[in-house]
Design a protein around this motif. Structure first.
Motif, PDB file in Angstrom:
ATOM      1  N   ASN A 101       2.101  34.088 -80.377  1.00 40.65           N
ATOM      2  CA  ASN A 101       3.355  34.764 -80.703  1.00 40.65           C
ATOM      3  C   ASN A 101       3.494  36.078 -79.929  1.00 40.65           C
ATOM      4  N   GLY A 102       2.361  36.791 -79.802  1.00 37.48           N
ATOM      5  CA  GLY A 102       2.393  38.045 -79.042  1.00 37.48           C
ATOM      6  C   GLY A 102       2.710  37.809 -77.574  1.00 37.48           C
ATOM      7  N   ARG A 103       2.095  36.786 -77.017  1.00 31.74           N
ATOM      8  CA  ARG A 103       2.380  36.467 -75.610  1.00 31.74           C
ATOM      9  C   ARG A 103       3.840  36.065 -75.423  1.00 31.74           C
ATOM     10  N   ALA A 104       4.360  35.288 -76.366  1.00 32.23           N
ATOM     11  CA  ALA A 104       5.769  34.882 -76.276  1.00 32.23           C
ATOM     12  C   ALA A 104       6.699  36.089 -76.373  1.00 32.23           C
ATOM     13  N   ALA A 105       6.354  37.029 -77.276  1.00 33.67           N
ATOM     14  CA  ALA A 105       7.187  38.227 -77.412  1.00 33.67           C
ATOM     15  C   ALA A 105       7.144  39.069 -76.135  1.00 33.67           C
ATOM     16  N   ILE A 106       5.929  39.198 -75.577  1.00 25.29           N
ATOM     17  CA  ILE A 106       5.798  39.977 -74.330  1.00 25.29           C
ATOM     18  C   ILE A 106       6.568  39.303 -73.200  1.00 25.29           C
ATOM     19  N   HIS A 107       6.460  37.984 -73.124  1.00 25.56           N
ATOM     20  CA  HIS A 107       7.183  37.252 -72.080  1.00 25.56           C
ATOM     21  C   HIS A 107       8.701  37.397 -72.244  1.00 25.56           C
ATOM     22  N   LYS A 108       9.152  37.325 -73.484  1.00 30.91           N
ATOM     23  CA  LYS A 108      10.586  37.482 -73.736  1.00 30.91           C
ATOM     24  C   LYS A 108      11.053  38.879 -73.386  1.00 30.91           C
ATOM     25  N   ALA A 109      10.238  39.887 -73.759  1.00 24.88           N
ATOM     26  CA  ALA A 109      10.603  41.267 -73.419  1.00 24.88           C
ATOM     27  C   ALA A 109      10.618  41.468 -71.899  1.00 24.88           C
ATOM     28  N   TRP A 110       9.648  40.880 -71.226  1.00 30.62           N
ATOM     29  CA  TRP A 110       9.601  40.989 -69.771  1.00 30.62           C
ATOM     30  C   TRP A 110      10.816  40.327 -69.117  1.00 30.62           C
ATOM     31  N   GLU A 111      11.185  39.132 -69.608  1.00 30.42           N
ATOM     32  CA  GLU A 111      12.370  38.462 -69.075  1.00 30.42           C
ATOM     33  C   GLU A 111      13.637  39.272 -69.341  1.00 30.42           C
ATOM     34  N   THR A 112      13.712  39.887 -70.529  1.00 31.14           N
ATOM     35  CA  THR A 112      14.877  40.721 -70.851  1.00 31.14           C
ATOM     36  C   THR A 112      14.943  41.942 -69.932  1.00 31.14           C
ATOM     37  N   ALA A 113      13.782  42.524 -69.659  1.00 33.34           N
ATOM     38  CA  ALA A 113      13.765  43.683 -68.766  1.00 33.34           C
ATOM     39  C   ALA A 113      14.130  43.305 -67.341  1.00 33.34           C
ATOM     40  N   LEU A 114      13.830  42.062 -66.934  1.00 33.66           N
ATOM     41  CA  LEU A 114      14.124  41.632 -65.563  1.00 33.66           C
ATOM     42  C   LEU A 114      15.533  41.089 -65.391  1.00 33.66           C
ATOM     43  N   LEU A 115      16.291  40.971 -66.469  1.00 34.98           N
ATOM     44  CA  LEU A 115      17.649  40.437 -66.350  1.00 34.98           C
ATOM     45  C   LEU A 115      18.524  41.257 -65.394  1.00 34.98           C
ATOM     46  N   PRO A 116      18.547  42.612 -65.504  1.00 33.40           N
ATOM     47  CA  PRO A 116      19.353  43.369 -64.521  1.00 33.40           C
ATOM     48  C   PRO A 116      18.888  43.162 -63.087  1.00 33.40           C
ATOM     49  N   PHE A 117      17.560  43.054 -62.907  1.00 38.42           N
ATOM     50  CA  PHE A 117      17.049  42.838 -61.547  1.00 38.42           C
ATOM     51  C   PHE A 117      17.477  41.474 -61.009  1.00 38.42           C
ATOM     52  N   HIS A 118      17.444  40.453 -61.902  1.00 34.94           N
ATOM     53  CA  HIS A 118      17.901  39.130 -61.480  1.00 34.94           C
ATOM     54  C   HIS A 118      19.384  39.142 -61.113  1.00 34.94           C
ATOM     55  N   ALA A 119      20.157  39.904 -61.900  1.00 35.86           N
ATOM     56  CA  ALA A 119      21.592  40.000 -61.585  1.00 35.86           C
ATOM     57  C   ALA A 119      21.829  40.715 -60.259  1.00 35.86           C
ATOM     58  N   LEU A 120      20.982  41.725 -59.973  1.00 36.26           N
ATOM     59  CA  LEU A 120      21.143  42.456 -58.718  1.00 36.26           C
ATOM     60  C   LEU A 120      20.688  41.649 -57.516  1.00 36.26           C
ATOM     61  N   THR A 121      19.786  40.704 -57.738  1.00 37.39           N
ATOM     62  CA  THR A 121      19.260  39.922 -56.615  1.00 37.39           C
ATOM     63  C   THR A 121      19.821  38.504 -56.572  1.00 37.39           C
ATOM     64  N   SER A 122      20.848  38.228 -57.363  1.00 37.23           N
ATOM     65  CA  SER A 122      21.438  36.895 -57.348  1.00 37.23           C
ATOM     66  C   SER A 122      22.216  36.668 -56.051  1.00 37.23           C
ATOM     67  N   LYS A 123      22.561  35.424 -55.804  1.00 35.79           N
ATOM     68  CA  LYS A 123      23.296  35.090 -54.573  1.00 35.79           C
ATOM     69  C   LYS A 123      24.676  35.723 -54.514  1.00 35.79           C
ATOM     70  N   PRO A 124      25.454  35.730 -55.616  1.00 36.97           N
ATOM     71  CA  PRO A 124      26.740  36.458 -55.544  1.00 36.97           C
ATOM     72  C   PRO A 124      26.563  37.936 -55.241  1.00 36.97           C
ATOM     73  N   ALA A 125      25.499  38.546 -55.833  1.00 41.58           N
ATOM     74  CA  ALA A 125      25.259  39.956 -55.547  1.00 41.58           C
ATOM     75  C   ALA A 125      24.862  40.161 -54.086  1.00 41.58           C
ATOM     76  N   GLN A 126      24.052  39.277 -53.538  1.00 39.15           N
ATOM     77  CA  GLN A 126      23.680  39.387 -52.128  1.00 39.15           C
ATOM     78  C   GLN A 126      24.893  39.235 -51.219  1.00 39.15           C
ATOM     79  N   LYS A 127      25.778  38.291 -51.559  1.00 37.58           N
ATOM     80  CA  LYS A 127      27.011  38.159 -50.775  1.00 37.58           C
ATOM     81  C   LYS A 127      27.858  39.420 -50.865  1.00 37.58           C
ATOM     82  N   ALA A 128      27.903  40.013 -52.068  1.00 36.35           N
ATOM     83  CA  ALA A 128      28.664  41.255 -52.226  1.00 36.35           C
ATOM     84  C   ALA A 128      28.046  42.389 -51.406  1.00 36.35           C
ATOM     85  N   TYR A 129      26.695  42.455 -51.386  1.00 40.51           N
ATOM     86  CA  TYR A 129      26.032  43.488 -50.580  1.00 40.51           C
ATOM     87  C   TYR A 129      26.349  43.317 -49.098  1.00 40.51           C
ATOM     88  N   ILE A 130      26.269  42.080 -48.633  1.00 34.00           N
ATOM     89  CA  ILE A 130      26.539  41.831 -47.209  1.00 34.00           C
ATOM     90  C   ILE A 130      27.988  42.160 -46.868  1.00 34.00           C
TER      91      ILE A 130
END
Length: 405
Positions: A6-35
């Motif tokens: 349960n602790g590992r699952a909670a840590i993994h979920k928290a880590w995924e939640t923390a990486l959501l903005p990074f995933h949004a910034l590195t998504s393909k639509p975001a890369q197209k917008a950057y270019i």
């Protein structure tokens, strides 16, 4: 262990939640917008540089030099009036009003005071003109072509009068400055010769003066320190705004030029992208269009090449319910004709009268042997009846044929 999982699952979920903005910034639509943003910024800077350069070139060519000063070196000839020339080159512009004046630096000598009023004649010279020079100019400078004078002006000048008492008092009050060399007994005169003179366009530059000629006319012999020519442009309209409000005009006109360039570039990009998208969509539609398979005609099916590999035995395949059975005519049916035709008619009459499919075990055995020998197998369409139904149908068929025999 469950708590650890349960602790590992909670840590993994928290880590995924923390990486959501990074995933949004590195998504393909975001890369197209950057270019797209990067390319837009590069294009904006490039067009801004072009706009700035264009405005500077326009200012350099449209706004003439506001003030021009030349020194005229006088020539004192025996028996003639002092005269001299100066070159203007291509400093003046057509269709631009100018104020032209002479700057004379004269010593306060008795002969200059005795001269009183003296005349200054200034001629603007070029390679071609319609007017003729004055008699004094022709006499002093006989080598000047009569077609070289564009404009001529004669103006009087005189030194400032001062009585002896005032002159003596002024000299005594400024004596220390005279001794130190900070002041001289001279006077500077500025004599306007032309006001708002303008030169027409055309003539390959022949209508714009290239040089000036000055003649000093006096009854007395005069002393002159130096003579200067000053030409001041009298701006109006857009030239006045661009010269006297340089920063504001630079910002406004550069912004207008840059905005129009950006709008033109964006319109061209939209048109080009729409055209390319339309072409790609058309190509994809052509590739996705289904190919319609054409069925062979009956005349083509009768060809020997197409009949090869088919069974020689005619077959009738049962169907579900009370639908008409499917009948296959073998290759030998058209050739043998008689017996086979009578057998087929007999079977059809049986089917129509009883609705029972006539299947013979002997024919099945012969067909099985033929299939095993030739390697050919029929499609088996309509043979989905189970074994019980098939056996029942064969019993009914035997009983029917037995009674008829």
């Amino acid at each position: 262990m469950e708590l650890l999982e349960n602790g590992r699952a909670a840590i993994h979920k928290a880590w995924e939640t923390a990486l959501l903005p990074f995933h949004a910034l590195t998504s393909k639509p975001a890369q197209k917008a950057y270019i797209g943003t990067f390319l837009l910024a590069i294009a904006s800077l490039f067009l801004l540089a072009i706009s700035t350069t264009a405005y500077l070139l326009f200012y350099w060519n449209f706004v003439p030099q506001v003030s021009i000063e030349r020194t005229i070196f006088l020539e004192f000839a025996n028996g003639g009036h002092p005269h001299g020339t100066a070159t203007l080159d291509s400093s003046l512009t057509s269709l631009q009003p100018y104020d032209i004046s002479l700057l004379l630096h004269l010593p306060r000598t008795p002969s200059n005071f005795a001269a009183g009023n003296f005349m200054l004649e200034l001629s603007l010279l070029s390679t071609k003109a319609a007017s003729s020079p004055s008699s004094t100019t022709a006499r002093i400078l006989p080598n000047i072509n009569s077609n070289a004078v564009l404009a001529r002006s004669r103006r009087p000048a005189i030194l400032t009068y001062a009585s002896r008492i005032v002159d003596t008092a002024s000299t005594l009050s400024g004596l220390p400055f005279y001794i130190l060399g900070w002041k001289t007994e001279s006077e500077a005169l500025e004599v306007p010769m032309f006001e708002g003179v303008e030169f027409p366009r055309g003539g390959g530059g022949a209508n714009v003066p290239q040089s000036v000629e000055l003649v000093v006319e006096s009854e007395e012999k005069m002393q002159v320190y130096d003579v200067g020519l000053r030409v001041v442009a009298r701006f109006g309209g857009l030239r006045w705004i661009m010269y006297y409000h340089r920063i504001l005009s630079f910002v406004v006109f550069t912004s207008i030029f840059w905005t129009s360039s950006m709008i033109s570039a964006l319109v061209a990009w939209v048109v080009l992208s729409s055209y390319l998208h339309t072409r790609s969509t058309t190509v994809v539609k052509k590739e996705d269009e289904p190919t319609i398979k054409s069925e062979p005609e009956e005349s083509e099916l009768d060809e020997p090449s197409l009949m090869e590999g088919l069974s020689d035995t005619s077959r009738t395949f049962p169907t579900l319910g009370r639908h008409m059975p499917l009948h296959f005519s073998g290759r030998r049916e058209g050739v043998s004709g008689g017996d086979n035709g009578e057998a087929v008619d007999k079977e059809e009459n049986v089917v129509q009268s009883t609705g029972i499919q006539p299947l013979s075990a002997e024919a099945d055995d012969e067909d099985d042997d033929f299939e095993a020998a030739s390697g050919f197998k029929d499609s088996g369409i309509g043979t989905s009846l189970d074994e019980g139904q098939r056996a029942q149908m064969q019993r009914r068929r035997k009983s029917l044929f037995g009674n008829r025999e």
